[in-house]
Design a protein around this motif. Structure first.
Motif, mmCIF file in Angstrom:
data_model
loop_
_atom_site.group_PDB
_atom_site.id
_atom_site.type_symbol
_atom_site.label_atom_id
_atom_site.label_comp_id
_atom_site.label_asym_id
_atom_site.label_seq_id
_atom_site.Cartn_x
_atom_site.Cartn_y
_atom_site.Cartn_z
ATOM 1 N N MET A 169 31.532 11.913 -4.421
ATOM 2 C CA MET A 169 32.336 10.846 -3.889
ATOM 3 C C MET A 169 33.678 11.436 -3.425
ATOM 4 S SD MET A 169 33.885 7.364 -5.588
ATOM 5 C CE MET A 169 32.554 7.237 -6.688
ATOM 6 N N VAL A 170 34.099 11.041 -2.242
ATOM 7 C CA VAL A 170 35.365 11.505 -1.688
ATOM 8 C C VAL A 170 36.434 10.466 -2.026
ATOM 9 C CG1 VAL A 170 36.567 12.177 0.422
ATOM 10 C CG2 VAL A 170 34.131 12.646 0.185
ATOM 11 N N ARG A 171 37.555 10.923 -2.523
ATOM 12 C CA ARG A 171 38.630 10.014 -2.922
ATOM 13 C C ARG A 171 39.357 9.445 -1.715
ATOM 14 N NH1 ARG A 171 41.724 12.078 -8.132
ATOM 15 N NH2 ARG A 171 42.822 10.211 -7.518
ATOM 16 N N LEU A 172 39.840 8.227 -1.863
ATOM 17 C CA LEU A 172 40.644 7.611 -0.813
ATOM 18 C C LEU A 172 41.893 8.463 -0.572
ATOM 19 C CD1 LEU A 172 40.423 3.860 -1.817
ATOM 20 C CD2 LEU A 172 39.077 5.081 -0.108
ATOM 21 N N GLY A 173 42.271 8.605 0.685
ATOM 22 C CA GLY A 173 43.442 9.396 1.037
ATOM 23 C C GLY A 173 43.162 10.869 1.261
ATOM 24 N N THR A 174 41.929 11.289 1.017
ATOM 25 C CA THR A 174 41.578 12.700 1.187
ATOM 26 C C THR A 174 41.586 13.075 2.669
ATOM 27 O OG1 THR A 174 40.182 12.652 -0.775
ATOM 28 C CG2 THR A 174 39.770 14.428 0.796
ATOM 29 N N PRO A 175 42.263 14.155 3.028
ATOM 30 C CA PRO A 175 42.173 14.621 4.412
ATOM 31 C C PRO A 175 40.786 15.225 4.655
ATOM 32 C CG PRO A 175 43.602 16.067 3.127
ATOM 33 C CD PRO A 175 43.177 14.962 2.221
ATOM 34 N N VAL A 176 40.208 14.914 5.805
ATOM 35 C CA VAL A 176 38.868 15.387 6.136
ATOM 36 C C VAL A 176 38.824 15.802 7.606
ATOM 37 C CG1 VAL A 176 37.673 13.967 4.413
ATOM 38 C CG2 VAL A 176 38.102 13.039 6.698
ATOM 39 N N ARG A 177 37.714 16.452 7.956
ATOM 40 C CA ARG A 177 37.445 16.802 9.351
ATOM 41 C C ARG A 177 36.079 16.208 9.675
ATOM 42 N NH1 ARG A 177 39.781 19.842 12.969
ATOM 43 N NH2 ARG A 177 38.571 20.975 14.499
ATOM 44 N N TRP A 178 35.996 15.522 10.820
ATOM 45 C CA TRP A 178 34.751 14.885 11.229
ATOM 46 C C TRP A 178 34.589 15.055 12.740
ATOM 47 C CZ3 TRP A 178 34.450 10.553 14.506
ATOM 48 C CH2 TRP A 178 33.173 10.035 14.675
ATOM 49 N N SER A 179 33.494 15.616 13.164
ATOM 50 C CA SER A 179 33.192 15.809 14.593
ATOM 51 C C SER A 179 34.348 16.449 15.356
ATOM 52 C CB SER A 179 32.849 14.466 15.235
ATOM 53 O OG SER A 179 31.517 14.144 15.035
ATOM 54 N N GLY A 180 34.980 17.424 14.736
ATOM 55 C CA GLY A 180 36.071 18.131 15.393
ATOM 56 C C GLY A 180 37.407 17.427 15.351
#
Length: 62
Positions: free
Chosen positions: A1-12
């Motif tokens: 599970m990814v926490r709320l507020g987590t920085p992520v990368r999606w489709s560039g």
């Protein structure tokens, strides 16, 4: 599970998790750096940043 507020990368695109839907498979809503909101992104489609090293503790004042 990814926490709320987590920085992520999606489709560039860089973004941040702003909501999640807990069902059989978790889905996430993202706010991208350009302000767009993307709904129902699968966790498998997210790239998480590497764990950041903990900050160096300050010396004790004792």
């Amino acid at each position: 599970m990814v926490r709320l507020g987590t920085p992520v990368r999606w489709s560039g695109h860089e973004g941040q998790v702003i909501a999640r839907t807990m069902s059989g498979e978790p889905f996430y809503d993202l706010r991208l750096a350009d302000g767009r909101i993307v709904h129902y992104v699968r966790e498998a489609d997210l790239a998480l940043p590497p764990e950041r090293a903990p900050a160096t503790p300050l010396p004790s004042l004792n």
